[in-house]
Design an enzyme around this catalytic site. Structure first.
Site, PDB file in Angstrom:
ATOM      1  N   GLU A 196       0.847  -1.192   0.000  1.00  0.00           N
ATOM      2  CA  GLU A 196       0.000   0.000   0.000  1.00  0.00           C
ATOM      3  C   GLU A 196       0.891   1.255   0.000  1.00  0.00           C
ATOM      4  OE1 GLU A 196      -2.401  -0.473   3.498  1.00  0.00           O
ATOM      5  OE2 GLU A 196      -2.959  -2.521   2.975  1.00  0.00           O
ATOM      6  N   CYS A 202      -4.073  29.061  18.946  1.00  0.00           N
ATOM      7  CA  CYS A 202      -3.708  29.402  20.323  1.00  0.00           C
ATOM      8  C   CYS A 202      -3.100  28.189  21.039  1.00  0.00           C
ATOM      9  CB  CYS A 202      -4.922  29.936  21.079  1.00  0.00           C
ATOM     10  SG  CYS A 202      -6.338  28.822  21.101  1.00  0.00           S
TER      11      CYS A 202
END
Length: 301
Positions: free
Chosen positions: A153, A224
């Protein structure tokens, strides 16, 4: 559960078993997936594994076709793949001898690394496949096993280096005697990999690519979070607000991992090819973000 569903639907289902082969690939601990202490699969030495194989052998609706493993991501060496093949083929031999079960498929998963920085020396998919097939053939001959249908894969290796992300430069902050922080209009909402597992990237200013670097910065995301640093100690030529910065090798595990953290709309995705420029994903708006929001009646006044 799967057997019950198959019986209810009167269907025959082909299945594979995810196996943890106990191979620790040389990569970040968060993207290792085949070590013994892992949430993935059944351990190759766990007695439960043979019990499951026996249960599938006796099932009238589930047909065991093979085994699957995935040893990790961003692997830059052949050795872990070869060791995983040795153990997985050994398992196929064991279930044949002890349980009379002949499985015909082996999926070795993915993990082929790419070049994120100049320090990376990735293998080519061809090298990995050649190494795996050589190992499978050698073990099959030694153990007297038929060659299985083999799967890999190579997702990241296909698309990773094909993509890049463009950011607009904001302000430059100097902490005297310590470092400079350069703000951008994105961050961990569009690329969480540096914050999650210290992924490293390279970048350049699009319109100043040929200029010599004069400043070292931490590329600071807009969110933040102190950890929202996209690239540390990035060398750049003189920067100005509005400059466009390109971060390379973001074609895999970026947009698919993007979020709406801090209620941030996702950026657009554009395909550039010889055939032209095509919009793949429209830039989200704040209206898109709140479209599914609902306010209960008793909170509206």
């Amino acid at each position: 559960m799967l057997e019950n569903l198959a019986q209810e639907m009167q269907a025959k289902v082909q299945v594979m078993i995810r196996v943890t082969p106990g191979v620790e690939a040389h990569t970040h601990e968060y993207i290792r997936t085949a070590q013994t202490d892992s949430k993935f699969g059944i351990g190759i030495s766990d007695p439960l594994l043979l019990e499951v194989v026996a249960q599938l052998r006796n099932s009238t609706v589930l047909c065991l076709t093979g085994f699957h493993c995935h040893i990790g991501s961003q692997i830059l060496e052949e050795e872990p793949f070869g060791l995983a093949v040795e153990r997985m083929m050994g398992l196929m031999s064991k279930v044949g001898k002890e349980l009379g079960v002949c499985v015909t498929e082996l999926n070795m998963g993915g993990g082929i690394g790419i070049r994120y920085t100049s320090a990376d020396t990735p293998l080519t998919p061809q090298q990995v496949v050649r190494h795996i097939t050589d190992q499978v053939t050698a073990v099959a001959q030694r153990e007297g096993l038929p060659l299985p249908a083999l799967y890999v894969e190579p997702g990241r290796a296909i698309v990773g280096e094909a993509g890049l992300t463009l950011y607009r430069i904001g302000s430059l902050k100097e902490v005297p005697g310590i470092r400079h922080y350069l703000s951008i209009d994105g961050g961990m909402s569009d690329n969480p990999r540096p914050a999650l597992y210290q992924a490293v990237y390279e970048a350049m200013l699009v319109e100043k690519a040929n200029q010599e670097p004069t400043i070292k910065v931490h590329l600071a995301g807009k969110h933040c979070e102190t950890g929202d640093i996209l690239i540390k100690d990035l060398l750049l030529p003189p920067v100005e607000p509005g400059d466009i910065l390109a971060v390379f090798a973001t074609g895999a595990y970026n947009y698919s991992m993007a979020s709406h953290y801090n209620r941030t709309p996702k950026p657009a995705m554009v395909l550039v090819s010889r055939q032209g420029v095509f919009m793949l994903e429209e830039r989200e708006t704040y209206e898109d973000l709140v479209r599914q929001d609902r306010i209960p009646m008793h909170l509206r006044s």
